[in-house]
Design an enzyme around this catalytic site. Structure first.
Site, PDB file in Angstrom:
ATOM      1  N   SER A  58      -9.661  35.351  10.607  1.00  0.00           N
ATOM      2  CA  SER A  58     -10.408  35.684  11.818  1.00  0.00           C
ATOM      3  C   SER A  58     -11.519  36.702  11.540  1.00  0.00           C
ATOM      4  O   SER A  58     -11.303  37.725  10.893  1.00  0.00           O
ATOM      5  CB  SER A  58      -9.470  36.255  12.880  1.00  0.00           C
ATOM      6  N   LYS A 117      -2.589  29.608  22.459  1.00  0.00           N
ATOM      7  CA  LYS A 117      -3.418  29.697  23.671  1.00  0.00           C
ATOM      8  C   LYS A 117      -2.707  29.169  24.927  1.00  0.00           C
ATOM      9  O   LYS A 117      -2.890  29.703  26.011  1.00  0.00           O
ATOM     10  CB  LYS A 117      -4.733  28.946  23.468  1.00  0.00           C
ATOM     11  N   ASN A 159      -7.727  32.692  25.775  1.00  0.00           N
ATOM     12  CA  ASN A 159      -7.946  33.384  24.497  1.00  0.00           C
ATOM     13  C   ASN A 159      -8.213  34.881  24.671  1.00  0.00           C
ATOM     14  O   ASN A 159      -8.477  35.570  23.694  1.00  0.00           O
ATOM     15  CB  ASN A 159      -9.103  32.740  23.717  1.00  0.00           C
ATOM     16  N   ASP A 183     -14.413  31.011  25.804  1.00  0.00           N
ATOM     17  CA  ASP A 183     -15.305  30.186  24.975  1.00  0.00           C
ATOM     18  C   ASP A 183     -16.424  29.547  25.803  1.00  0.00           C
ATOM     19  O   ASP A 183     -17.583  29.539  25.396  1.00  0.00           O
ATOM     20  CB  ASP A 183     -14.518  29.069  24.272  1.00  0.00           C
ATOM     21  N   GLY A 227     -18.191  15.082  21.077  1.00  0.00           N
ATOM     22  CA  GLY A 227     -16.891  15.629  20.697  1.00  0.00           C
ATOM     23  C   GLY A 227     -15.997  15.771  21.908  1.00  0.00           C
ATOM     24  O   GLY A 227     -16.477  15.855  23.054  1.00  0.00           O
ATOM     25  N   ALA A 228     -14.696  15.767  21.667  1.00  0.00           N
ATOM     26  CA  ALA A 228     -13.730  15.918  22.764  1.00  0.00           C
ATOM     27  C   ALA A 228     -12.527  16.722  22.302  1.00  0.00           C
ATOM     28  O   ALA A 228     -11.432  16.598  22.836  1.00  0.00           O
ATOM     29  CB  ALA A 228     -13.298  14.536  23.268  1.00  0.00           C
ATOM     30  N   GLY A 231     -10.949  20.762  21.071  1.00  0.00           N
ATOM     31  CA  GLY A 231     -10.773  22.012  21.804  1.00  0.00           C
ATOM     32  C   GLY A 231     -12.081  22.656  22.239  1.00  0.00           C
ATOM     33  O   GLY A 231     -12.205  23.122  23.383  1.00  0.00           O
ATOM     34  N   LEU A 243     -22.307  23.916  17.994  1.00  0.00           N
ATOM     35  CA  LEU A 243     -21.226  24.911  17.996  1.00  0.00           C
ATOM     36  C   LEU A 243     -20.849  25.321  16.576  1.00  0.00           C
ATOM     37  O   LEU A 243     -20.260  26.373  16.355  1.00  0.00           O
ATOM     38  CB  LEU A 243     -19.980  24.376  18.713  1.00  0.00           C
ATOM     39  N   GLY A 286     -24.449  28.144  16.676  1.00  0.00           N
ATOM     40  CA  GLY A 286     -23.064  28.367  17.117  1.00  0.00           C
ATOM     41  C   GLY A 286     -22.602  29.810  17.005  1.00  0.00           C
ATOM     42  O   GLY A 286     -21.581  30.183  17.593  1.00  0.00           O
TER      43      GLY A 286
HETATM   44  P1  NAP Z   1     -11.165  19.752  16.966  1.00  0.00           P
HETATM   45  O1  NAP Z   1     -10.353  20.048  18.174  1.00  0.00           O
HETATM   46  O2  NAP Z   1     -10.477  19.443  15.675  1.00  0.00           O
HETATM   47  O3  NAP Z   1     -12.178  18.556  17.333  1.00  0.00           O
HETATM   48  C1  NAP Z   1     -13.002  17.979  16.346  1.00  0.00           C
HETATM   49  C2  NAP Z   1     -14.001  17.031  17.008  1.00  0.00           C
HETATM   50  O4  NAP Z   1     -14.888  16.555  15.984  1.00  0.00           O
HETATM   51  C3  NAP Z   1     -13.344  15.800  17.650  1.00  0.00           C
HETATM   52  O5  NAP Z   1     -14.098  15.432  18.774  1.00  0.00           O
HETATM   53  C4  NAP Z   1     -13.497  14.748  16.529  1.00  0.00           C
HETATM   54  O6  NAP Z   1     -13.507  13.423  16.997  1.00  0.00           O
HETATM   55  C5  NAP Z   1     -14.849  15.115  15.980  1.00  0.00           C
HETATM   56  N1  NAP Z   1     -15.030  14.617  14.607  1.00  0.00           N
HETATM   57  C6  NAP Z   1     -14.421  15.078  13.487  1.00  0.00           C
HETATM   58  N2  NAP Z   1     -14.840  14.354  12.424  1.00  0.00           N
HETATM   59  C7  NAP Z   1     -15.702  13.419  12.896  1.00  0.00           C
HETATM   60  C8  NAP Z   1     -16.452  12.367  12.283  1.00  0.00           C
HETATM   61  N3  NAP Z   1     -16.388  12.141  10.965  1.00  0.00           N
HETATM   62  N4  NAP Z   1     -17.267  11.606  13.077  1.00  0.00           N
HETATM   63  C9  NAP Z   1     -17.338  11.840  14.424  1.00  0.00           C
HETATM   64  N5  NAP Z   1     -16.644  12.815  15.045  1.00  0.00           N
HETATM   65  C10 NAP Z   1     -15.829  13.594  14.290  1.00  0.00           C
HETATM   66  O7  NAP Z   1     -12.134  20.988  16.631  1.00  0.00           O
HETATM   67  P2  NAP Z   1     -12.728  22.072  17.632  1.00  0.00           P
HETATM   68  O8  NAP Z   1     -11.842  23.252  17.663  1.00  0.00           O
HETATM   69  O9  NAP Z   1     -13.087  21.386  18.908  1.00  0.00           O
HETATM   70  O10 NAP Z   1     -14.052  22.507  16.836  1.00  0.00           O
HETATM   71  C11 NAP Z   1     -15.178  21.644  16.718  1.00  0.00           C
HETATM   72  C12 NAP Z   1     -16.313  22.414  16.035  1.00  0.00           C
HETATM   73  O11 NAP Z   1     -16.736  23.485  16.869  1.00  0.00           O
HETATM   74  C13 NAP Z   1     -15.916  23.052  14.696  1.00  0.00           C
HETATM   75  O12 NAP Z   1     -16.988  22.905  13.790  1.00  0.00           O
HETATM   76  C14 NAP Z   1     -15.721  24.508  15.027  1.00  0.00           C
HETATM   77  O13 NAP Z   1     -16.038  25.360  13.941  1.00  0.00           O
HETATM   78  C15 NAP Z   1     -16.742  24.700  16.146  1.00  0.00           C
HETATM   79  N6  NAP Z   1     -16.380  25.793  17.064  1.00  0.00           N
HETATM   80  C16 NAP Z   1     -17.276  26.796  17.236  1.00  0.00           C
HETATM   81  C17 NAP Z   1     -16.995  27.831  18.112  1.00  0.00           C
HETATM   82  C18 NAP Z   1     -18.004  28.915  18.292  1.00  0.00           C
HETATM   83  O14 NAP Z   1     -17.663  29.974  18.840  1.00  0.00           O
HETATM   84  N7  NAP Z   1     -19.235  28.701  17.890  1.00  0.00           N
HETATM   85  C19 NAP Z   1     -15.783  27.846  18.817  1.00  0.00           C
HETATM   86  C20 NAP Z   1     -14.881  26.803  18.623  1.00  0.00           C
HETATM   87  C21 NAP Z   1     -15.180  25.775  17.733  1.00  0.00           C
HETATM   88  P3  NAP Z   1     -12.120  12.579  17.126  1.00  0.00           P
HETATM   89  O15 NAP Z   1     -11.522  12.997  18.439  1.00  0.00           O
HETATM   90  O16 NAP Z   1     -12.561  11.169  17.099  1.00  0.00           O
HETATM   91  O17 NAP Z   1     -11.256  12.963  15.953  1.00  0.00           O
END
Ligand code: NAP
Length: 271
Positions: free
Chosen positions: A17, A68, A88, A103, A128-129, A131, A214, A237
């Site tokens: 973290s 969470k 969170n 968030d 994306g869908a 978290g 993000l 992000g």
């Molecule tokens: P997560 O719950 O694991 O979700 C991942 C998402 O990416 C799902 O929608 C997944 O689609 C999609 N994905 C993964 N590989 C893919 C591919 N090859 N082609 C198309 N879609 C793909 O992750 P998360 O926690 O939501 O995080 C997502 C991103 O946001 C990460 O990069 C994370 O670092 C970033 N993030 C940033 C912040 C910030 O404060 N800036 C906060 C949270 C997260 P499927 O459902 O089809 O698997």
């Protein structure tokens, strides 16, 4: 002298973290006597930890995976926490703990800071869908923005769209959906260090569109580079990561902290 105020982030694992860097920066900036710890709580110990939290010496906490949802069951929830059933950020409210999910509001603050004109008449399109997409879709919908969601696994986009009152778009229909999109958000992990880039030509977007990613490592993703090359407004992000942290700081210390370049540099130096 008063006692050092204790706050921290609770998760498993939590070693990675970056939150302590953010909070230590603000403690120095505002001359606050506090410490922000990484607090490891195993998955099977979460229930007990949150049941006992109000009786602990912690003034408040941030929560990360996998706690969470458990945290939300033991706190008084604000509207965002109630909608998402996962939080969170927790703070003291009388003899109980209260909580929210920061968030989504952090994302909106980041948009306001990096793209002052992001609110336009057209819809937002979230890719994306997972978290992160849930928080962003919820915050945009609650702010009155029309939301569309596309995801590689379409059923997840459809389920999220139904929850937040959005429209699900098939991944192959993205070019058509982009034509009137005024805010495009990448909430997939594509573009992240070690992942493939998001392969999506931006040509269909209107000239006044904002593109937000993000992903913050790397800070300048291929998507954002492409957006800037097309003179679109690009939002990184890191802003969301930093602004979501302001919510806890304000609850615990009564000061809305500034997100400035010095803080951005301090966090970037750890990547
Ligand atoms: P997560 O719950 O694991 O979700 C991942 C998402 O990416 C799902 O929608 C997944 O689609 C999609 N994905 C993964 N590989 C893919 C591919 N090859 N082609 C198309 N879609 C793909 O992750 P998360 O926690 O939501 O995080 C997502 C991103 O946001 C990460 O990069 C994370 O670092 C970033 N993030 C940033 C912040 C910030 O404060 N800036 C906060 C949270 C997260 P499927 O459902 O089809 O698997």
């Amino acid at each position: 002298m008063g006692e050092t105020v204790r706050v921290g982030v609770v998760g498993w694992p939590v070693k990675h973290s970056r939150s302590p860097i953010i909070f230590d920066h603000w403690f120095k900036a505002y001359g606050i006597d506090a410490r922000y710890d990484r607090i490891e709580v195993k998955p099977e110990e979460g229930e007990r930890f949150f049941a006992d939290l109000a009786a602990s010496n912690l003034a408040g906490i941030n929560v990360t995976m996998p706690h969470k949802a458990i945290a939300a069951r033991y706190a008084l929830l604000d509207p965002a926490g109630t909608r998402l059933k996962a939080i969170n950020t927790l703070w003291r409210d009388g003899d109980r703990m209260a909580g929210t999910s920061s968030d989504g509001s952090g994302f909106l603050k980041s948009l306001d800071a990096q793209a002052a004109d992001w609110r336009r008449d057209g819809p937002a399109l979230i890719l994306g869908a997972g978290g992160a997409a849930v928080s962003v879709a919820d915050a945009l919908a609650a702010a009155g923005v029309r939301v569309r969601i596309a995801n590689r696994t379409h059923e997840k986009a459809a389920a999220l769209a139904a929850i937040v009152g959005a429209e699900a778009v098939a991944w192959e229909d993205l070019p058509a959906a982009m034509e009137d999109t005024t805010l495009l958000v990448n909430a997939t992990s594509l573009g992240m260090h070690g992942s493939a880039p998001l392969d999506l030509p931006l040509d269909p977007l209107p000239a006044a569109a904002t593109v937000a990613d993000l992903v913050y490592y790397p800070l300048e993703t291929p998507l954002l580079r492409d957006a800037r090359a097309r003179k679109l407004v690009a939002v990184d992000g890191l802003g969301m990561l930093l602004y979501q942290a302001t919510v806890g700081f304000e609850r615990w210390f009564g000061i809305e902290p500034t997100v400035d370049d010095a803080l951005r540099r301090a966090v970037l130096a750890t990547m």
